[in-house]
Structure formats: structure tokens, C-alpha cells
Design a protein around this motif. Structure first.
Motif, PDB file in Angstrom:
ATOM      1  N   LEU A 210       0.849  -1.233  -0.133  1.00  0.00           N
ATOM      2  CA  LEU A 210       0.182  -0.028  -0.140  1.00  0.00           C
ATOM      3  C   LEU A 210       0.910   1.139   0.055  1.00  0.00           C
ATOM      4  CD1 LEU A 210      -2.685  -1.034   2.587  1.00  0.00           C
ATOM      5  CD2 LEU A 210      -2.689  -1.304   0.469  1.00  0.00           C
ATOM      6  N   ILE A 211       2.210   1.272   0.267  1.00  0.00           N
ATOM      7  CA  ILE A 211       2.895   2.479   0.327  1.00  0.00           C
ATOM      8  C   ILE A 211       4.328   1.920  -0.585  1.00  0.00           C
ATOM      9  CG2 ILE A 211       4.578   3.672   1.876  1.00  0.00           C
ATOM     10  CD1 ILE A 211       2.589   3.546   4.074  1.00  0.00           C
ATOM     11  N   ASP A 212       4.551   2.670  -1.348  1.00  0.00           N
ATOM     12  CA  ASP A 212       5.896   2.639  -2.102  1.00  0.00           C
ATOM     13  C   ASP A 212       6.392   3.967  -2.470  1.00  0.00           C
ATOM     14  OD1 ASP A 212       4.255   3.075  -4.204  1.00  0.00           O
ATOM     15  OD2 ASP A 212       4.526   1.428  -5.302  1.00  0.00           O
ATOM     16  N   GLY A 213       7.462   3.996  -3.286  1.00  0.00           N
ATOM     17  CA  GLY A 213       8.055   5.279  -3.847  1.00  0.00           C
ATOM     18  C   GLY A 213       7.032   6.062  -4.416  1.00  0.00           C
ATOM     19  N   HIS A 214       6.233   5.496  -5.499  1.00  0.00           N
ATOM     20  CA  HIS A 214       5.169   6.411  -6.005  1.00  0.00           C
ATOM     21  C   HIS A 214       4.008   7.149  -5.282  1.00  0.00           C
ATOM     22  CE1 HIS A 214       6.562   3.251  -9.236  1.00  0.00           C
ATOM     23  NE2 HIS A 214       7.074   4.589  -9.712  1.00  0.00           N
ATOM     24  N   SER A 215       3.755   6.288  -4.256  1.00  0.00           N
ATOM     25  CA  SER A 215       2.504   6.840  -3.407  1.00  0.00           C
ATOM     26  C   SER A 215       3.218   8.083  -2.610  1.00  0.00           C
ATOM     27  CB  SER A 215       2.055   5.648  -2.489  1.00  0.00           C
ATOM     28  OG  SER A 215       3.031   5.044  -1.583  1.00  0.00           O
ATOM     29  N   LEU A 216       4.551   7.797  -1.965  1.00  0.00           N
ATOM     30  CA  LEU A 216       5.296   8.659  -1.088  1.00  0.00           C
ATOM     31  C   LEU A 216       5.367   9.919  -1.902  1.00  0.00           C
ATOM     32  CD1 LEU A 216       7.829   6.508   0.722  1.00  0.00           C
ATOM     33  CD2 LEU A 216       5.691   7.567   1.574  1.00  0.00           C
ATOM     34  N   LEU A 217       5.663  10.062  -3.308  1.00  0.00           N
ATOM     35  CA  LEU A 217       5.796  11.196  -4.089  1.00  0.00           C
ATOM     36  C   LEU A 217       4.360  11.921  -3.991  1.00  0.00           C
ATOM     37  CD1 LEU A 217       8.078  10.122  -7.064  1.00  0.00           C
ATOM     38  CD2 LEU A 217       8.596  11.787  -5.421  1.00  0.00           C
ATOM     39  N   LEU A 218       3.398  11.181  -4.184  1.00  0.00           N
ATOM     40  CA  LEU A 218       2.222  11.942  -4.035  1.00  0.00           C
ATOM     41  C   LEU A 218       1.938  12.498  -2.735  1.00  0.00           C
ATOM     42  CD1 LEU A 218      -0.488  12.718  -5.348  1.00  0.00           C
ATOM     43  CD2 LEU A 218      -1.668  10.625  -4.839  1.00  0.00           C
ATOM     44  N   ASP A 219       2.516  11.741  -1.629  1.00  0.00           N
ATOM     45  CA  ASP A 219       2.253  12.173  -0.405  1.00  0.00           C
ATOM     46  C   ASP A 219       3.049  13.570  -0.218  1.00  0.00           C
ATOM     47  OD1 ASP A 219       0.505  10.220   0.967  1.00  0.00           O
ATOM     48  OD2 ASP A 219       2.317   9.027   1.071  1.00  0.00           O
ATOM     49  N   ALA A 220       4.330  13.667  -0.609  1.00  0.00           N
ATOM     50  CA  ALA A 220       5.059  14.757  -0.514  1.00  0.00           C
ATOM     51  C   ALA A 220       4.498  15.972  -1.297  1.00  0.00           C
ATOM     52  CB  ALA A 220       6.414  14.576  -1.326  1.00  0.00           C
ATOM     53  N   ALA A 221       3.706  15.689  -2.177  1.00  0.00           N
ATOM     54  CA  ALA A 221       2.907  16.879  -2.679  1.00  0.00           C
ATOM     55  C   ALA A 221       1.624  17.363  -2.043  1.00  0.00           C
ATOM     56  CB  ALA A 221       2.488  16.529  -4.332  1.00  0.00           C
ATOM     57  N   LEU A 222       1.126  16.388  -1.474  1.00  0.00           N
ATOM     58  CA  LEU A 222      -0.220  16.759  -0.447  1.00  0.00           C
ATOM     59  C   LEU A 222       0.310  17.299   1.056  1.00  0.00           C
ATOM     60  CD1 LEU A 222      -2.202  13.669  -1.617  1.00  0.00           C
ATOM     61  CD2 LEU A 222      -2.613  16.219  -2.131  1.00  0.00           C
ATOM     62  N   ALA A 223       1.537  16.954   1.585  1.00  0.00           N
ATOM     63  CA  ALA A 223       2.029  17.109   2.851  1.00  0.00           C
ATOM     64  C   ALA A 223       1.885  18.744   2.936  1.00  0.00           C
ATOM     65  CB  ALA A 223       3.172  16.626   3.244  1.00  0.00           C
ATOM     66  N   ALA A 224       2.115  19.314   2.054  1.00  0.00           N
ATOM     67  CA  ALA A 224       2.130  20.823   2.232  1.00  0.00           C
ATOM     68  C   ALA A 224       0.781  21.517   2.504  1.00  0.00           C
ATOM     69  CB  ALA A 224       2.794  21.677   1.107  1.00  0.00           C
ATOM     70  N   PHE A 225      -0.118  20.919   2.418  1.00  0.00           N
ATOM     71  CA  PHE A 225      -1.684  21.333   2.707  1.00  0.00           C
ATOM     72  C   PHE A 225      -2.023  21.050   4.180  1.00  0.00           C
ATOM     73  CE2 PHE A 225      -1.442  20.743  -1.789  1.00  0.00           C
ATOM     74  CZ  PHE A 225      -1.752  22.131  -2.396  1.00  0.00           C
ATOM     75  N   VAL A 226      -1.347  20.101   4.722  1.00  0.00           N
ATOM     76  CA  VAL A 226      -1.473  19.826   6.213  1.00  0.00           C
ATOM     77  C   VAL A 226      -1.221  20.851   6.966  1.00  0.00           C
ATOM     78  CG1 VAL A 226      -1.001  18.040   7.914  1.00  0.00           C
ATOM     79  CG2 VAL A 226      -1.176  17.210   5.635  1.00  0.00           C
ATOM     80  N   VAL A 227      -0.017  21.667   6.720  1.00  0.00           N
ATOM     81  CA  VAL A 227       0.226  22.572   7.861  1.00  0.00           C
ATOM     82  C   VAL A 227      -0.544  23.622   7.941  1.00  0.00           C
ATOM     83  CG1 VAL A 227       2.308  24.205   8.408  1.00  0.00           C
ATOM     84  CG2 VAL A 227       2.978  21.861   7.334  1.00  0.00           C
ATOM     85  N   PRO A 228      -1.120  24.603   6.933  1.00  0.00           N
ATOM     86  CA  PRO A 228      -2.121  25.249   7.179  1.00  0.00           C
ATOM     87  C   PRO A 228      -3.516  24.931   7.860  1.00  0.00           C
ATOM     88  CG  PRO A 228      -1.852  25.049   4.647  1.00  0.00           C
ATOM     89  CD  PRO A 228      -0.654  24.154   5.289  1.00  0.00           C
ATOM     90  N   GLY A 229      -3.764  23.516   7.498  1.00  0.00           N
ATOM     91  CA  GLY A 229      -5.039  23.020   8.353  1.00  0.00           C
ATOM     92  C   GLY A 229      -4.765  23.077   9.768  1.00  0.00           C
ATOM     93  N   ALA A 230      -3.506  22.654  10.113  1.00  0.00           N
ATOM     94  CA  ALA A 230      -3.227  22.483  11.546  1.00  0.00           C
ATOM     95  C   ALA A 230      -3.083  23.793  12.266  1.00  0.00           C
ATOM     96  CB  ALA A 230      -1.694  21.918  11.561  1.00  0.00           C
ATOM     97  N   LEU A 231      -2.549  24.926  11.532  1.00  0.00           N
ATOM     98  CA  LEU A 231      -2.852  26.253  12.193  1.00  0.00           C
ATOM     99  C   LEU A 231      -4.254  26.584  12.451  1.00  0.00           C
ATOM    100  CD1 LEU A 231       0.334  27.650  10.042  1.00  0.00           C
ATOM    101  CD2 LEU A 231       0.426  26.815  12.568  1.00  0.00           C
ATOM    102  N   ILE A 232      -5.072  26.423  11.187  1.00  0.00           N
ATOM    103  CA  ILE A 232      -6.322  26.866  11.434  1.00  0.00           C
ATOM    104  C   ILE A 232      -7.130  26.397  12.602  1.00  0.00           C
ATOM    105  CG2 ILE A 232      -8.718  26.824  10.200  1.00  0.00           C
ATOM    106  CD1 ILE A 232      -6.934  27.002   7.385  1.00  0.00           C
ATOM    107  N   GLY A 233      -6.629  25.256  12.955  1.00  0.00           N
ATOM    108  CA  GLY A 233      -7.243  24.254  13.878  1.00  0.00           C
ATOM    109  C   GLY A 233      -6.666  24.805  15.165  1.00  0.00           C
ATOM    110  N   LYS A 234      -5.605  25.052  15.315  1.00  0.00           N
ATOM    111  CA  LYS A 234      -4.946  25.705  16.701  1.00  0.00           C
ATOM    112  C   LYS A 234      -5.577  26.881  16.916  1.00  0.00           C
ATOM    113  CE  LYS A 234      -0.694  26.808  18.799  1.00  0.00           C
ATOM    114  NZ  LYS A 234       0.687  27.263  18.731  1.00  0.00           N
ATOM    115  N   TRP A 235      -5.994  27.576  15.938  1.00  0.00           N
ATOM    116  CA  TRP A 235      -6.381  29.043  16.033  1.00  0.00           C
ATOM    117  C   TRP A 235      -8.138  28.637  16.522  1.00  0.00           C
ATOM    118  CZ3 TRP A 235     -10.868  30.661  13.500  1.00  0.00           C
ATOM    119  CH2 TRP A 235     -11.358  32.063  13.614  1.00  0.00           C
ATOM    120  N   ALA A 236      -8.658  27.622  15.836  1.00  0.00           N
ATOM    121  CA  ALA A 236     -10.127  27.459  16.005  1.00  0.00           C
ATOM    122  C   ALA A 236     -10.459  26.923  17.327  1.00  0.00           C
ATOM    123  CB  ALA A 236     -10.745  26.719  14.864  1.00  0.00           C
ATOM    124  N   VAL A 237      -9.647  26.007  17.923  1.00  0.00           N
ATOM    125  CA  VAL A 237      -9.938  25.226  18.995  1.00  0.00           C
ATOM    126  C   VAL A 237     -10.174  25.913  20.234  1.00  0.00           C
ATOM    127  CG1 VAL A 237      -7.548  24.819  19.772  1.00  0.00           C
ATOM    128  CG2 VAL A 237      -9.350  23.136  20.394  1.00  0.00           C
TER     129      VAL A 237
END
Length: 263
Positions: A210-237
Motif C-alpha cells: 500500500l506504500i511505495d516510492g510512487h505513493s510517497l511522491l504523491l504524499d510529498a505533494a499533499l503534505a504541504a496542505f496539512v500545515v495550514p490546516g493544523a494552524l487553522i485548527g490551533k486557532w479555532a480550538v
């Protein structure tokens, strides 16, 4: 699965995955259980089995951010009580994935999420006064014999659902709410719990393909979107009161379960 097919997604599908990654960050620092919506989006864009492998590293990024934010509020006695049962659930989930197809995975997880939400609502309505009187950031309600039995049952279900579809969040949310955790204790305990459990799942997911080099490359592109979501959550909680917090967690669990069952 040949994960090269993960690159055959449209711009709109990538945008949906990016929005789901942002919601992962938000759920890790604000409303745990909201990432069931992310789970449903990933499972809608990608094959259900493959989606679990792509989503796992995204969840780990969110877990790291949550631990950095709420590490002071973790309740370690609860964590140590849960881990053995969760380990058993992860093993059962791995065996389940060996033969289960996408439809079985979705139906099983959706049914479990709705069951857990229903049980939690029933328990909280039945003992609302007692729960409010005993709710603390470091609850002792889980130390009783019945509390240990409940920890084992929720732990096995949590381990199973997190291995099969990264859907352990709602199960653990239901457990922590039923144990009387308030916001910060809830978020700190769940942050460490899922960081440890999700990292432990990586070798199993790699072994299942379920995880290999190709899936991890897609993850690398998506991981950048996790950070702003976490910051919004910290502000909202800090702007969400305890009752609304609990209602949002339960609502997110129900929505995620229905999405999986009705797809």
C-alpha cells in the motif's frame, strides 16, 4: 496495486485530495474525527485499499504537528492501557486486508463508526450529570474494572479500523469522550496515540504493497496542505466550547460512517 496509477488523477481530483489533506491538519489540532471526511474523499478519488496507503503518511505529518502543539496535555496512563489491545486490533486488521475487497472495507468501517457514535450518544445521555461532575483533563474514570474492559474493546476496534482504513480516529474519539476527557487532554492524548500507532502501521502497509516510492511522491505533494490546516485548527480550538467540541466530534464520526456506507 500498481501505485503508478496514482498519477493518473485529474486536476480536480488532486484539488479534492489537497482539501482532504488540509482537513487532516485541522482535525489533528481541533476536531478529532473530522478526518473521517478526509478518509471518504481519499476513498472516493482513489481505490479504497490504495487510499489507505496514500493517506497514512499524511496522517503522520498531522500527528507530528498535533504532538508539537498539545504534548503537555497527554494522559499517559490511558495510552499505556490502550496500546496492547490496539496492537491486537492492528494484527487483525492486517489479516482482514489480505482478503477483503474495497466494498467490504468500506461497509465494515462505516458500520463500526455509526455503531460507536450511537453507543457514545446513548452513554452520554444516560450519565450526563455524572460525566460532567467527573470530567477532568486527567480522568480517573478509566481506572475501574469496567473502564479497563472498555479500553480493551475500544482498543481492538481502534487498532482494526486504523489499520484497515485509517479510521481509528472516530473510535478513539468516542472512547476519550466517554472517559470524560476535556478538549486539551483529549487532543494531547489522541496526538501521541495516533503518532505512535500510525508509525507502527507503516511496515504493515509497506508489506501489503500500500506504500511505495510512487505513493510517497504523491504524499510529498499533499503534505504541504496539512500545515495550514493544523494552524487553522490551533486557532479555532480556543474558540470552540466543550459541548460544541463534543457535538462536532460525534457529528464528524456519523458523517464519515454514512459516507462510507452510502458510497
Amino acid at each position: 496495486m500498481n501505485t503508478m496509477t496514482l498519477w493518473h488523477i485529474s486536476g480536480w481530483e488532486f484539488a479534492a485530495l489537497a482539501a482532504a489533506a488540509l482537513l487532516v491538519g485541522f482535525s489533528k489540532t481541533a476536531v478529532s474525527g473530522a478526518n473521517t471526511v478526509s478518509l471518504a474523499i481519499f476513498a472516493a478519488v482513489l481505490p479504497a485499499r490504495a487510499s489507505t496507503g496514500v493517506l497514512l503518511p499524511i496522517l503522520i505529518v498531522g500527528d507530528v504537528l498535533a504532538v508539537l502543539t498539545y504534548r503537555r496535555y497527554a494522559h499517559w496512563p490511558t495510552l499505556w492501557r490502550l496500546f496492547p489491545a490496539v496492537a491486537a486490533g492492528v494484527v487483525i486488521g492486517t489479516l482482514f486486508l489480505v482478503w477483503a475487497d474495497d466494498a467490504v472495507v468500506r461497509t465494515s468501517i462505516g458500520a463500526i463508526l455509526l455503531l460507536m457514535a450511537g453507543v457514545t450518544v446513548w452513554r452520554r445521555r444516560k450519565a450526563e450529570a455524572g460525566a460532567e461532575a467527573g470530567a477532568e483533563d486527567e480522568p480517573d474514570a478509566v481506572a475501574t474494572r469496567s473502564g479497563r474492559a472498555k479500553a480493551r474493546s475500544y482498543g481492538v476496534l481502534g487498532g482494526f479500523t486504523t489499520m484497515v482504513a485509517n479510521a481509528g480516529g472516530p473510535v478513539m474519539s468516542m472512547y476519550l469522550l466517554s472517559a470524560g476527557f476535556r478538549k486539551l487532554g483529549f487532543l494531547g492524548t489522541s496526538a501521541f496515540f495516533f503518532l505512535i500507532v500510525n508509525v507502527t502501521k507503516v511496515p504493515f502497509s509497506v508489506g501489503l504493497g500500500l506504500i511505495d516510492g510512487h505513493s510517497l511522491l504523491l504524499d510529498a505533494a499533499l503534505a504541504a496542505f496539512v500545515v495550514p490546516g493544523a494552524l487553522i485548527g490551533k486557532w479555532a480550538v480556543n474558540r470552540i466550547n466543550q459541548r460544541l467540541f463534543e457535538q462536532l466530534v460525534i457529528a464528524a464520526t456519523i458523517i464519515g460512517g454514512l459516507q462510507l456506507l452510502l458510497r
